[in-house]
Design a protein around this motif. Sequence first.
Motif, short mmCIF file in Angstrom:
data_model
loop_
_atom_site.label_atom_id
_atom_site.label_comp_id
_atom_site.label_asym_id
_atom_site.label_seq_id
_atom_site.Cartn_x
_atom_site.Cartn_y
_atom_site.Cartn_z
N ALA A 19 0.82 -1.21 0.00
CA ALA A 19 0.00 0.00 0.00
C ALA A 19 0.85 1.26 0.00
CB ALA A 19 -0.92 0.00 1.21
N ALA A 20 1.96 1.22 0.75
CA ALA A 20 2.79 2.42 0.90
C ALA A 20 3.73 2.63 -0.27
CB ALA A 20 3.60 2.33 2.20
N LEU A 198 6.36 5.79 4.45
CA LEU A 198 5.78 6.75 3.52
C LEU A 198 6.84 7.61 2.83
CD1 LEU A 198 2.75 7.95 5.66
CD2 LEU A 198 2.69 6.46 3.66
N VAL A 199 8.08 7.55 3.29
CA VAL A 199 9.13 8.40 2.73
C VAL A 199 10.28 7.60 2.16
CG1 VAL A 199 10.82 10.21 3.26
CG2 VAL A 199 8.54 10.33 4.25
N ILE A 200 10.84 6.67 2.95
CA ILE A 200 12.08 5.99 2.55
C ILE A 200 11.93 5.15 1.29
CG2 ILE A 200 13.79 4.29 3.28
CD1 ILE A 200 13.46 5.34 6.11
N PRO A 201 10.89 4.32 1.13
CA PRO A 201 10.79 3.53 -0.10
C PRO A 201 10.74 4.40 -1.36
CG PRO A 201 9.34 2.62 1.56
CD PRO A 201 9.84 3.93 2.09
N VAL A 218 10.41 -0.63 -7.15
CA VAL A 218 11.54 -0.51 -6.22
C VAL A 218 11.05 -0.14 -4.82
CG1 VAL A 218 13.63 0.80 -5.68
CG2 VAL A 218 13.21 0.05 -8.02
N ALA A 219 10.08 0.78 -4.75
CA ALA A 219 9.54 1.19 -3.46
C ALA A 219 8.90 0.01 -2.73
CB ALA A 219 8.53 2.31 -3.64
N ILE A 220 8.13 -0.79 -3.45
CA ILE A 220 7.52 -1.97 -2.83
C ILE A 220 8.59 -2.95 -2.38
CG2 ILE A 220 6.06 -3.98 -3.26
CD1 ILE A 220 4.39 -2.25 -5.13
N ALA A 221 9.61 -3.15 -3.22
CA ALA A 221 10.69 -4.07 -2.87
C ALA A 221 11.44 -3.61 -1.62
CB ALA A 221 11.66 -4.21 -4.05
N VAL A 222 11.66 -2.32 -1.51
CA VAL A 222 12.34 -1.79 -0.32
C VAL A 222 11.49 -2.02 0.92
CG1 VAL A 222 13.12 0.33 0.82
CG2 VAL A 222 13.68 -0.07 -1.58
#
Length: 269
Positions: A19-20, A198-201, A218-222
């Motif tokens: 979701a994030a 909400l910020v780092i990925p 990439v954000a989901i993977a992180v």
Amino acid sequence: MIAPYLLRPIIVLGLLALAAGPASTLVNLRRAVFGAETMVHGVFPGIVVGMALGGREGIIPGGALCAALIAASLTAASRRPRSSEATTAVLLTAFFSLGIVISLRIGDMSGQLESLMFGRLLEVTDERLAQALIVCAVALLLIAATWKEQVAYAFDRTGARASGLRLLALDLVLNTAIAAAVVSASTAVGILLVIGYLVIPGATARVLASRVRTMVLVAIAVGVGGGYLGMLLMALPGTSDKPISPQATVALVMTSILLVAVSVSTARE
């Protein structure tokens, strides 16, 4: 093999990452980190009241009601760009202060209020897992339904307005999706550490990728990888006599991934 007691926490972190991930990408592209921070702190009164009235099972419903109010307030503030930052700061301060006042009036409740700040991943129940699943699904559906418009808005606000897009509705949808992610993580990660999701990925994805779709992946993977690695580190042999906070470990792992990404990107230049 994953220890049975880690299964539900890892599932919750995976749901939160799904979701994030898109929400974090949009937050970074729109430079809306301050608004996300306001959302994180603004739901605190609803979470406190929800727990006081319904126990830990009432946290998500209470947070959801307060998050809806915050989302509407942030959307209204965005209509006035000149004063939006000041209004956002006032909302953050007012709602978080209200939550502190309410929590002090209610009392500590055996350390339960502290857990709202920093979460208790290892105490996730099946009911709270189901609630998190529903709220995360709402966040994903909201973003998916307006994805193209959100991306256009992020890259060219003036062009998006000229093309007839309803910017007010898009602001409300994004704020609601962010609110849903915050509420879904409130009982597990805690309202102070959820800002990391909400910020780092999204920040890591922006460093490593140049296409929006790749950024989302990439954000989901992180988020997924940081959650999984953080839980594994927390459960390493030799840590049982000196317990490590799983929420803090996950946040540190994701931060480390961002630092590595920045180092790799810098080395390439």
